[in-house]
Design a protein around this motif. Sequence first.
Motif, PDB file in Angstrom:
ATOM      1  N   VAL A  67      50.153 -29.545  10.807  1.00  0.00           N
ATOM      2  CA  VAL A  67      51.575 -30.352  10.384  1.00  0.00           C
ATOM      3  C   VAL A  67      52.999 -29.687  10.679  1.00  0.00           C
ATOM      4  O   VAL A  67      53.056 -28.304  10.460  1.00  0.00           O
ATOM      5  CB  VAL A  67      51.297 -30.686   9.055  1.00  0.00           C
ATOM      6  CG1 VAL A  67      52.271 -31.403   8.354  1.00  0.00           C
ATOM      7  CG2 VAL A  67      49.924 -31.239   8.617  1.00  0.00           C
ATOM      8  N   GLU A  68      53.910 -30.324  11.046  1.00  0.00           N
ATOM      9  CA  GLU A  68      55.087 -30.003  11.432  1.00  0.00           C
ATOM     10  C   GLU A  68      55.640 -29.187   9.873  1.00  0.00           C
ATOM     11  O   GLU A  68      55.833 -30.138   8.933  1.00  0.00           O
ATOM     12  CB  GLU A  68      56.076 -30.999  11.953  1.00  0.00           C
ATOM     13  CG  GLU A  68      57.470 -30.281  12.185  1.00  0.00           C
ATOM     14  CD  GLU A  68      58.470 -31.363  13.107  1.00  0.00           C
ATOM     15  OE1 GLU A  68      59.690 -31.450  12.562  1.00  0.00           O
ATOM     16  OE2 GLU A  68      57.911 -31.977  13.838  1.00  0.00           O
ATOM     17  N   TRP A  69      56.172 -28.077  10.053  1.00  0.00           N
ATOM     18  CA  TRP A  69      56.830 -27.529   8.895  1.00  0.00           C
ATOM     19  C   TRP A  69      58.215 -27.400   8.942  1.00  0.00           C
ATOM     20  O   TRP A  69      58.967 -27.938   8.043  1.00  0.00           O
ATOM     21  CB  TRP A  69      56.150 -26.163   8.839  1.00  0.00           C
ATOM     22  CG  TRP A  69      56.676 -25.204   7.776  1.00  0.00           C
ATOM     23  CD1 TRP A  69      56.892 -25.459   6.428  1.00  0.00           C
ATOM     24  CD2 TRP A  69      57.053 -23.947   7.845  1.00  0.00           C
ATOM     25  NE1 TRP A  69      57.623 -24.286   5.661  1.00  0.00           N
ATOM     26  CE2 TRP A  69      57.472 -23.426   6.519  1.00  0.00           C
ATOM     27  CE3 TRP A  69      56.841 -22.908   8.979  1.00  0.00           C
ATOM     28  CZ2 TRP A  69      58.109 -22.082   6.535  1.00  0.00           C
ATOM     29  CZ3 TRP A  69      57.231 -21.699   8.582  1.00  0.00           C
ATOM     30  CH2 TRP A  69      57.826 -21.302   7.629  1.00  0.00           C
ATOM     31  N   GLN A  70      58.674 -27.050   9.943  1.00  0.00           N
ATOM     32  CA  GLN A  70      60.158 -26.987   9.907  1.00  0.00           C
ATOM     33  C   GLN A  70      60.734 -27.073  11.357  1.00  0.00           C
ATOM     34  O   GLN A  70      59.827 -26.798  12.353  1.00  0.00           O
ATOM     35  CB  GLN A  70      61.015 -26.131   9.187  1.00  0.00           C
ATOM     36  CG  GLN A  70      60.584 -24.702   9.346  1.00  0.00           C
ATOM     37  CD  GLN A  70      61.364 -23.528   8.300  1.00  0.00           C
ATOM     38  OE1 GLN A  70      62.315 -23.488   8.585  1.00  0.00           O
ATOM     39  NE2 GLN A  70      60.399 -22.955   7.560  1.00  0.00           N
ATOM     40  N   ARG A  71      61.972 -26.940  11.720  1.00  0.00           N
ATOM     41  CA  ARG A  71      62.735 -26.576  13.139  1.00  0.00           C
ATOM     42  C   ARG A  71      63.823 -25.886  13.127  1.00  0.00           C
ATOM     43  O   ARG A  71      64.667 -26.015  11.884  1.00  0.00           O
ATOM     44  CB  ARG A  71      63.243 -27.955  13.607  1.00  0.00           C
ATOM     45  CG  ARG A  71      62.163 -29.010  13.907  1.00  0.00           C
ATOM     46  CD  ARG A  71      62.487 -30.446  14.374  1.00  0.00           C
ATOM     47  NE  ARG A  71      61.351 -31.135  14.777  1.00  0.00           N
ATOM     48  CZ  ARG A  71      61.335 -31.932  16.011  1.00  0.00           C
ATOM     49  NH1 ARG A  71      62.369 -31.903  16.836  1.00  0.00           N
ATOM     50  NH2 ARG A  71      60.184 -32.676  16.233  1.00  0.00           N
ATOM     51  N   ARG A  72      63.904 -24.920  14.105  1.00  0.00           N
ATOM     52  CA  ARG A  72      65.019 -23.982  13.871  1.00  0.00           C
ATOM     53  C   ARG A  72      65.501 -23.924  15.411  1.00  0.00           C
ATOM     54  O   ARG A  72      64.582 -23.843  16.335  1.00  0.00           O
ATOM     55  CB  ARG A  72      64.650 -22.520  13.424  1.00  0.00           C
ATOM     56  CG  ARG A  72      64.051 -22.486  12.105  1.00  0.00           C
ATOM     57  CD  ARG A  72      65.133 -22.381  11.008  1.00  0.00           C
ATOM     58  NE  ARG A  72      64.737 -22.460   9.723  1.00  0.00           N
ATOM     59  CZ  ARG A  72      65.582 -22.017   8.573  1.00  0.00           C
ATOM     60  NH1 ARG A  72      66.737 -21.634   8.955  1.00  0.00           N
ATOM     61  NH2 ARG A  72      65.006 -22.317   7.434  1.00  0.00           N
TER      62      ARG A  72
END
Length: 202
Positions: A67-72
């Motif tokens: 599952v996508e958690w975060q973007r950086r």
Amino acid sequence: MVEGRRFEFDDVTYVVEPFELGPLVLPTGEIVGCDPLVSHTTPFVDTVEPGTYPLRAWVAVLHKDQVEWQRRIAALQLVIVDEPVASWTMAAHADQDVASLDEDSYFGYGVDAGTGTLADRVTIETLQSWDFDRIDETFIPAQIPLDPIEAVISAVVDENTGANVYVVGSGWGDGSYATYVGWTADGCIATFVTDFQVLPDA
């Protein structure tokens, strides 16, 4: 950076995606890497012809349990020529000797406001003349979007030359980040890339 490349580290999957930010105007061709909200104007030794060049952000999309958690933002790239890179060198200032570094050291710029940029010397010098209220009004939103690309703020800071800046989130935030120069096989500068140290070692 390669679009779609995947990294695995500590049960987290990193997938790399490129995003075109827009044209960057370089009136002098003297490149500065810095936290633009703190502003350091020393340009790198390696310069390019004045002109307008594409600026690209590379975003690491982090997944946990599929599952996508975060973007950086993992890296910021200034494209000078769209040709393969044959070799890399570390971007440095005139008073920095890359040969003096050991294999674990690097020259980088300090980040204190959680942002970074690659821009022309004229741009950063102009920003240094702005007072806090103007910086705040232009670059500091009341609420920062979770998506790092939506959080990128761009502005023309010198009307005479058209010099502009893109302010991006610097990976995980404050720290020190190196910039690298990519060279073509015939010895021309192809690109400048700032590594925000988001991706695990390949």
